[in-house]
Design a protein around this motif. Structure first.
Motif, mmCIF file in Angstrom:
data_model
loop_
_atom_site.group_PDB
_atom_site.id
_atom_site.type_symbol
_atom_site.label_atom_id
_atom_site.label_comp_id
_atom_site.label_asym_id
_atom_site.label_seq_id
_atom_site.Cartn_x
_atom_site.Cartn_y
_atom_site.Cartn_z
ATOM 1 N N GLY A 124 0.834 -1.195 0.000
ATOM 2 C CA GLY A 124 0.000 0.000 0.000
ATOM 3 C C GLY A 124 0.869 1.245 0.000
ATOM 4 N N VAL A 125 0.556 2.180 -0.897
ATOM 5 C CA VAL A 125 1.341 3.408 -1.056
ATOM 6 C C VAL A 125 0.415 4.605 -0.906
ATOM 7 C CG1 VAL A 125 2.772 4.768 -2.628
ATOM 8 C CG2 VAL A 125 2.986 2.271 -2.587
ATOM 9 N N GLY A 126 0.753 5.483 0.047
ATOM 10 C CA GLY A 126 -0.089 6.647 0.274
ATOM 11 C C GLY A 126 0.406 7.916 -0.385
ATOM 12 N N GLY A 127 1.689 8.036 -0.644
ATOM 13 C CA GLY A 127 2.176 9.271 -1.239
ATOM 14 C C GLY A 127 3.677 9.434 -1.136
ATOM 15 N N SER A 128 4.383 8.333 -0.976
ATOM 16 C CA SER A 128 5.826 8.384 -0.803
ATOM 17 C C SER A 128 6.528 7.722 -1.982
ATOM 18 C CB SER A 128 6.212 7.674 0.499
ATOM 19 O OG SER A 128 7.570 7.319 0.500
ATOM 20 N N PRO A 129 7.422 8.441 -2.679
ATOM 21 C CA PRO A 129 8.192 7.807 -3.756
ATOM 22 C C PRO A 129 9.020 6.624 -3.261
ATOM 23 C CG PRO A 129 8.406 10.199 -3.861
ATOM 24 C CD PRO A 129 7.701 9.886 -2.577
ATOM 25 N N GLU A 130 9.491 6.695 -1.999
ATOM 26 C CA GLU A 130 10.270 5.594 -1.453
ATOM 27 C C GLU A 130 9.439 4.308 -1.380
ATOM 28 O OE1 GLU A 130 12.020 9.393 -0.449
ATOM 29 O OE2 GLU A 130 10.001 8.609 -0.057
ATOM 30 N N SER A 131 8.134 4.454 -1.080
ATOM 31 C CA SER A 131 7.262 3.284 -1.019
ATOM 32 C C SER A 131 7.047 2.683 -2.403
ATOM 33 C CB SER A 131 5.913 3.666 -0.406
ATOM 34 O OG SER A 131 6.064 4.053 0.939
ATOM 35 N N VAL A 132 7.013 3.533 -3.426
ATOM 36 C CA VAL A 132 6.876 3.053 -4.801
ATOM 37 C C VAL A 132 8.085 2.205 -5.179
ATOM 38 C CG1 VAL A 132 6.698 3.742 -7.212
ATOM 39 C CG2 VAL A 132 5.466 5.045 -5.449
ATOM 40 N N VAL A 133 9.266 2.728 -4.903
ATOM 41 C CA VAL A 133 10.499 1.997 -5.229
ATOM 42 C C VAL A 133 10.592 0.715 -4.412
ATOM 43 C CG1 VAL A 133 13.019 2.112 -5.184
ATOM 44 C CG2 VAL A 133 11.686 4.108 -5.920
ATOM 45 N N ARG A 134 10.125 0.758 -3.169
ATOM 46 C CA ARG A 134 10.144 -0.432 -2.317
ATOM 47 C C ARG A 134 9.279 -1.537 -2.913
ATOM 48 N NH1 ARG A 134 8.582 1.745 2.564
ATOM 49 N NH2 ARG A 134 10.719 1.949 3.303
ATOM 50 N N ALA A 135 8.097 -1.183 -3.436
ATOM 51 C CA ALA A 135 7.233 -2.183 -4.060
ATOM 52 C C ALA A 135 7.933 -2.835 -5.240
ATOM 53 C CB ALA A 135 5.921 -1.544 -4.494
ATOM 54 N N ALA A 136 8.621 -2.023 -6.042
ATOM 55 C CA ALA A 136 9.364 -2.569 -7.185
ATOM 56 C C ALA A 136 10.507 -3.466 -6.703
ATOM 57 C CB ALA A 136 9.899 -1.433 -8.046
ATOM 58 N N ARG A 137 11.189 -3.047 -5.645
ATOM 59 C CA ARG A 137 12.328 -3.818 -5.137
ATOM 60 C C ARG A 137 11.898 -5.209 -4.685
ATOM 61 N NH1 ARG A 137 13.680 -0.950 -0.701
ATOM 62 N NH2 ARG A 137 14.657 0.593 -2.046
ATOM 63 N N TYR A 138 10.733 -5.294 -4.061
ATOM 64 C CA TYR A 138 10.258 -6.599 -3.577
ATOM 65 C C TYR A 138 9.401 -7.331 -4.608
ATOM 66 C CZ TYR A 138 12.167 -5.623 1.016
ATOM 67 O OH TYR A 138 13.026 -5.372 2.050
ATOM 68 N N ASP A 139 9.302 -6.761 -5.793
ATOM 69 C CA ASP A 139 8.608 -7.421 -6.895
ATOM 70 C C ASP A 139 7.153 -7.719 -6.529
ATOM 71 O OD1 ASP A 139 8.442 -8.434 -9.467
ATOM 72 O OD2 ASP A 139 9.171 -10.423 -8.923
ATOM 73 N N MET A 140 6.483 -6.718 -5.942
ATOM 74 C CA MET A 140 5.100 -6.866 -5.513
ATOM 75 C C MET A 140 4.216 -5.824 -6.191
ATOM 76 S SD MET A 140 5.545 -7.469 -1.418
ATOM 77 C CE MET A 140 6.516 -8.835 -0.748
ATOM 78 N N PRO A 141 2.932 -6.128 -6.399
ATOM 79 C CA PRO A 141 2.007 -5.130 -6.936
ATOM 80 C C PRO A 141 1.894 -3.929 -5.995
ATOM 81 C CG PRO A 141 1.024 -7.319 -6.988
ATOM 82 C CD PRO A 141 2.282 -7.432 -6.181
ATOM 83 N N MET A 142 1.491 -2.797 -6.549
ATOM 84 C CA MET A 142 1.388 -1.555 -5.786
ATOM 85 C C MET A 142 -0.057 -1.094 -5.748
ATOM 86 S SD MET A 142 3.274 2.121 -6.529
ATOM 87 C CE MET A 142 2.561 2.335 -8.179
#
Length: 344
Positions: A181-199
């Motif tokens: 779940g991403v509320g508004g942080s670019p770091e959270s977006v990159v984290r989702a990509a890093r763990y290969d999970m849907p956002m």
């Protein structure tokens, strides 16, 4: 995109009004949520999400238990949290609870992991808010290791290490479907990509198109890491009525009560009717007739290239009859129209 588009419903289990407008006991609300999930399944809705809160105005503190009850009475709908506050939970227990749900539902379980916008769970379970970022980062790392399957070896700073530790039950076939779940942080977006999970983007205000840079960042980060771009979803509030006027009239009083109650805790000014109407017209509040709501969802799907849209239909003490009718209209009229519009 349109052929694989998933349309879902989310609830936080808001405490509802019962007979004579009195607020219902939490236990009654929990039983209502189960009936809502069963109806969504009967109507062909793709996903039913239940949020986690630890406060008086929401009845659900253990979404997985509620989802398990729904699982025993449904056959096809996917069931998940919206969201699980991983920072204040034990990643091993979260995995076990949802892998158990996955087994009970024959592979229909999902978990959406986030930090949550409410912080009541931190003091309740003895966690320090000053470690907000570290708790989520390390617990997500451990959860990702558990999700990969097999004995886990892991070390961090928030708990003792694990060495070749097996965790049960494993999922039956595929890895547990897990969203970030991403509320508004670019770091959270990159984290989702890093763990290969849907956002899953939680968009609760403003023009949804403003999140397009996050969608582009997700694609760019995934490519740089040599990974495919995983599905992207959106969670936004809304309500479906017979007409635009009827939907606004039914939704406005209780939505304002909820907004102002939470706002008083966070320093927000009271919600004005004009602000409410602007958010419907140009923002991220999906309120109106089936045709109006479907057109707005389809526009968001196209603008962000979504694989899923989840409408958070509960809001304050809206009574059960209104919630059930909203679910019915969403399943029978909104969802088919969204698919048609998104395909064009």
């Amino acid at each position: 995109m349109a052929s694989s588009l998933e349309l879902g419903l989310d609830t936080f289990g808001d405490v509802t009004r019962g007979p004579h407008s009195a607020l219902q006991p939490h236990a009654a609300v929990l039983r209502e949520v189960v009936e809502q999930g069963v109806l969504a399944d009967e109507l062909g809705v793709d996903f039913f999400g239940v949020g986690e809160h630890h406060r008086a105005d929401f009845a659900v503190s253990a979404p997985d238990i509620v989802l398990a009850a729904i699982a025993t009475r449904t056959s096809r709908i996917r069931l998940g949290s919206a969201v699980t506050v991983l920072s204040s939970d034990d990643p091993i227990r979260v995995f076990q609870r949802f892998s158990t749900l996955d087994g009970l539902s024959s592979g229909r379980a999902e978990v959406i992991l986030g930090r949550g916008s409410f912080t009541e769970s931190f003091p309740l379970f003895g966690f320090d808010l000053s470690q907000y970022e570290r708790l989520f980062a390390e617990k997500l790392d451990l959860f990702a290791a558990l999700r990969a399957g097999g004995p886990v070896t892991w070390q961090g700073s928030i708990r003792p290490p694990l060495t070749e530790q097996s965790v049960f039950p494993p999922t039956e076939s595929e890895p547990l479907r897990t969203w970030i779940g991403v509320g508004g942080s670019p770091e959270s977006v990159v984290r989702a990509a890093r763990y290969d999970m849907p956002m899953l983007l939680a968009i609760i205000g403003g023009d949804p198109a403003r999140f397009r840079p996050y969608v582009d960042l997700f694609a760019r980060a995934s490519a740089e890491m040599g990974r495919p771009v995983r599905p992207i979803g959106v969670h936004s509030p809304g309500f479906v009525g017979e007409t635009d006027e009827a939907a606004r009239e039914a939704f406005w009083p209780d939505y304002k009560r909820m907004h102002d109650r939470i706002g008083a805790e966070r320093g927000w000014p009271p919600l004005e009717k004009a602000q409410f109407e602007r958010e419907i017209e140009r923002g991220s509040l999906y309120v109106g007739s089936p045709e109006t709501v479907a057109a707005k969802i389809a526009k968001t799907v196209k603008a962000l290239g979504l694989s899923r849209f989840q409408l958070k239909y509960s809001a304050g003490p809206l009574p059960q009859a209104d919630l059930m009718r909203c679910i019915e209209l969403f399943g029978t009229r909104v969802a088919p129209l969204v698919r048609e519009l998104a395909a064009n």
